[in-house]
Design a protein around this motif. Structure first.
Motif, mmCIF file in Angstrom:
data_model
loop_
_atom_site.group_PDB
_atom_site.id
_atom_site.type_symbol
_atom_site.label_atom_id
_atom_site.label_comp_id
_atom_site.label_asym_id
_atom_site.label_seq_id
_atom_site.Cartn_x
_atom_site.Cartn_y
_atom_site.Cartn_z
ATOM 1 N N ARG A 227 0.815 -1.222 0.000
ATOM 2 C CA ARG A 227 0.000 0.000 0.000
ATOM 3 C C ARG A 227 0.847 1.269 0.000
ATOM 4 N N SER A 228 1.882 1.327 0.838
ATOM 5 C CA SER A 228 2.700 2.537 0.911
ATOM 6 C C SER A 228 3.374 2.828 -0.422
ATOM 7 N N LEU A 229 3.816 1.773 -1.117
ATOM 8 C CA LEU A 229 4.408 1.964 -2.438
ATOM 9 C C LEU A 229 3.368 2.469 -3.426
ATOM 10 N N CYS A 230 2.215 1.801 -3.463
ATOM 11 C CA CYS A 230 1.182 2.177 -4.426
ATOM 12 C C CYS A 230 0.636 3.581 -4.171
ATOM 13 N N ALA A 231 0.694 4.023 -2.920
ATOM 14 C CA ALA A 231 0.223 5.366 -2.598
ATOM 15 C C ALA A 231 1.103 6.440 -3.225
ATOM 16 N N THR A 232 2.368 6.103 -3.516
ATOM 17 C CA THR A 232 3.274 7.075 -4.127
ATOM 18 C C THR A 232 3.110 7.146 -5.637
ATOM 19 N N VAL A 238 -7.384 2.687 -12.675
ATOM 20 C CA VAL A 238 -7.023 1.379 -12.136
ATOM 21 C C VAL A 238 -7.856 0.331 -12.859
ATOM 22 N N ILE A 239 -7.177 -0.608 -13.528
ATOM 23 C CA ILE A 239 -7.844 -1.695 -14.252
ATOM 24 C C ILE A 239 -7.594 -2.990 -13.484
ATOM 25 N N VAL A 240 -8.650 -3.762 -13.277
ATOM 26 C CA VAL A 240 -8.548 -4.965 -12.462
ATOM 27 C C VAL A 240 -9.158 -6.152 -13.193
ATOM 28 N N SER A 241 -8.472 -7.294 -13.143
ATOM 29 C CA SER A 241 -9.069 -8.543 -13.608
ATOM 30 C C SER A 241 -10.322 -8.816 -12.772
ATOM 31 N N PRO A 242 -11.351 -9.427 -13.347
ATOM 32 C CA PRO A 242 -12.567 -9.695 -12.571
ATOM 33 C C PRO A 242 -12.452 -10.856 -11.582
ATOM 34 N N THR A 249 -6.870 -7.732 -4.085
ATOM 35 C CA THR A 249 -5.519 -7.168 -4.121
ATOM 36 C C THR A 249 -5.551 -5.677 -4.407
ATOM 37 N N ALA A 250 -6.306 -5.294 -5.423
ATOM 38 C CA ALA A 250 -6.375 -3.884 -5.820
ATOM 39 C C ALA A 250 -6.928 -3.019 -4.694
ATOM 40 N N LYS A 251 -7.959 -3.516 -4.022
ATOM 41 C CA LYS A 251 -8.563 -2.717 -2.948
ATOM 42 C C LYS A 251 -7.610 -2.560 -1.762
ATOM 43 N N LEU A 252 -6.736 -3.524 -1.529
ATOM 44 C CA LEU A 252 -5.774 -3.432 -0.430
ATOM 45 C C LEU A 252 -4.551 -2.594 -0.806
ATOM 46 N N SER A 253 -4.000 -2.825 -1.987
ATOM 47 C CA SER A 253 -2.759 -2.147 -2.378
ATOM 48 C C SER A 253 -2.999 -0.727 -2.878
ATOM 49 N N PHE A 254 -4.068 -0.520 -3.642
ATOM 50 C CA PHE A 254 -4.353 0.798 -4.218
ATOM 51 C C PHE A 254 -5.491 1.498 -3.466
ATOM 52 N N ARG A 255 -5.622 1.180 -2.187
ATOM 53 C CA ARG A 255 -6.701 1.732 -1.371
ATOM 54 C C ARG A 255 -6.722 3.258 -1.398
ATOM 55 N N ASP A 256 -5.558 3.881 -1.453
ATOM 56 C CA ASP A 256 -5.492 5.343 -1.409
ATOM 57 C C ASP A 256 -5.964 6.003 -2.700
ATOM 58 N N HIS A 257 -6.231 5.206 -3.731
ATOM 59 C CA HIS A 257 -6.714 5.750 -5.000
ATOM 60 C C HIS A 257 -8.211 5.497 -5.202
ATOM 61 N N VAL A 258 -8.850 4.842 -4.236
ATOM 62 C CA VAL A 258 -10.284 4.568 -4.337
ATOM 63 C C VAL A 258 -11.052 5.880 -4.244
ATOM 64 N N GLY A 259 -11.972 6.096 -5.177
ATOM 65 C CA GLY A 259 -12.778 7.306 -5.175
ATOM 66 C C GLY A 259 -12.102 8.513 -5.790
ATOM 67 N N LYS A 260 -10.820 8.377 -6.133
ATOM 68 C CA LYS A 260 -10.074 9.501 -6.703
ATOM 69 C C LYS A 260 -9.891 9.366 -8.210
ATOM 70 N N VAL A 261 -9.841 8.119 -8.696
ATOM 71 C CA VAL A 261 -9.692 7.849 -10.129
ATOM 72 C C VAL A 261 -10.677 6.754 -10.506
ATOM 73 N N PRO A 262 -10.999 6.603 -11.793
ATOM 74 C CA PRO A 262 -11.911 5.529 -12.207
ATOM 75 C C PRO A 262 -11.300 4.143 -11.968
ATOM 76 N N TRP A 263 -12.147 3.194 -11.599
ATOM 77 C CA TRP A 263 -11.771 1.788 -11.453
ATOM 78 C C TRP A 263 -12.637 0.978 -12.403
ATOM 79 N N VAL A 264 -12.000 0.175 -13.254
ATOM 80 C CA VAL A 264 -12.755 -0.657 -14.191
ATOM 81 C C VAL A 264 -12.223 -2.079 -14.148
ATOM 82 N N SER A 265 -13.091 -3.028 -14.465
ATOM 83 C CA SER A 265 -12.682 -4.431 -14.567
ATOM 84 C C SER A 265 -12.794 -4.854 -16.025
ATOM 85 N N HIS A 266 -11.813 -5.629 -16.479
ATOM 86 C CA HIS A 266 -11.763 -6.006 -17.892
ATOM 87 C C HIS A 266 -11.296 -7.453 -18.027
#
Length: 383
Positions: A227-232, A238-242, A249-266
């Motif tokens: 998380r600390s790395l991804c926050a930098t 953020v694109i995530v496998s379904p 994983t994405a919600k834990l590591s990129f938690r600091d980007h939730v609500g700030k940028v679009p999140w899509v699954s592909h």
């Protein structure tokens, strides 16, 4: 009374590591005076000044490259004993990956490159050449992202000078899932796994219980540690496998980007299709209920039609290569964002970096550890 020590004692605790760790030198100085104990911190590029008078050789430095900690005792000209220890800054993270998992990643790097070469997958020439270049020379255990000492002006300058066909991509493999755990347990027992077999006695990942497996407790810890790395990082998307393990994983590591940028699954970034139940997803309707903040509109079918089309055979490396190429050229290339994070899978990423993208850096193209993050610059070039 001074106790005379042998002129030199080297103690070492070695363990496998995927990349050369960063080192800190700690000097411990002892003198004949009671309670005299000195601890001096130094850096990997300069030896502590208090230890300069001790009798040291370069052997401890060479040995450090193969282990976590090396301690060397020497007698100084003043008759005192000093101990110099090299300690990896990644030591607190090393427990997140077992030796079995690290060795498996190394073996997959060798065997899968061999398979790709034998199939001719490394020599396929496509209409668009995709070039990948690392964004750092400083790769540690579990991450190879942008240099943390790069200032914003440098990164912004690189972005502004790049063409619209160049993007910064942060790839992350999911954390340890239960299917990874059971495979590691088989390896610990020296029990071979035949991933092409439909027999659960030879291939545990075909068992129905492994449908869309979640992260283990260790997997969650691995992702949280990133998380600390991804926050930098500064992804605009953020694109995530379904697959559940990637969503977690994405919600834990990129938690600091939730609500700030679009999140899509592909579906274009999911793991290989067919046979392995661990790579079959749940219906999108169910997944959406658990992750309402993620956009699943790019996924065409509610059921896992893609996986079921392959039946009891695995998607081949060449088929997977073409699916990855289409995802990169038809989707990623035409996204308006310049910086994107993609959370996906190991076999997918290995194929991408070795059979689809031109990558000169062998370490960048090696097999990912669970939860590992690697950043690169991706450039699309019309032939």
């Amino acid at each position: 009374v001074m106790v005379m020590l042998p002129p030199r004692i080297v103690l070492g605790i070695t363990a496998a590591s995927v990349a050369a760790p960063r080192w800190t030198y700690i000097a411990l100085a002892f003198s004949p005076r009671p309670n005299a104990f000195h601890r001096i911190n130094g850096s990997a590029t300069s030896r502590p000044s208090s230890a300069a008078s001790a009798i040291f050789t370069s052997s401890s430095i060479a040995a450090a490259a193969t282990g976590k900690e090396i301690c060397e005792t020497a007698i100084t000209p003043q008759g005192t004993a000093e101990v110099l220890c090299t300690v990896s800054n990644d030591d607190h993270r090393s427990s997140l990956w077992s030796d079995v998992a690290i060795n498996a990643a190394r073996q997959f790097t060798i065997t899968q490159r061999k398979k790709l070469k034998e199939l001719g997958a490394l020599d396929v020439e496509r209409p668009v050449r995709i070039v990948g270049e690392p964004l750092t020379d400083d790769c540690g255990l579990g991450d190879c992202a942008i240099d943390q000492d790069d200032d914003d002006d440098t990164i912004s300058k690189e972005k502004s000078s790049s063409s619209s066909n160049t993007k910064t991509i942060h790839f992350q493999r999911h954390g340890q899932g239960y299917h990874n755990l059971i495979c590691d347990m088989w390896r610990e027992l020296d029990r071979p796994i035949d991933f092409d077999s439909p027999d659960p006695n030879l291939n545990p990942v075909v068992r129905p219980e492994f449908l869309d497996p979640p992260l283990t407790a260790l997997g969650m810890q691995q992702c949280t540690s990133q998380r600390s790395l991804c926050a930098t990082l500064s992804p605009q998307l953020v694109i995530v496998s379904p697959m559940l393990r990637c969503l977690q994983t994405a919600k834990l590591s990129f938690r600091d980007h939730v609500g700030k940028v679009p999140w899509v699954s592909h579906e274009g970034c999911r793991e290989e299709l067919g046979l392995l139940v661990g790579n079959k997803r749940r219906p999108v309707g169910e997944i959406r209920e658990d992750y309402p903040e993620i956009d699943f509109s790019d996924i065409e079918h509610d059921g896992d039609v893609l996986w079921e089309e392959y039946g009891e055979r695995r998607e081949t490396l060449l088929e997977k290569s073409e699916r990855i190429y289409e995802f990169l050229t038809e989707y990623i290339r035409h996204r308006p964002e310049d910086e994107i994070s993609i959370v996906c899978h190991s076999a997918y990423l290995f194929t991408l970096l070795n059979a689809v993208m031109d990558v000169d850096d062998e370490e960048l193209g090696s097999w990912f550890l669970t939860s590992e993050v690697r950043s690169l610059q991706m450039t699309f070039i019309e032939r």
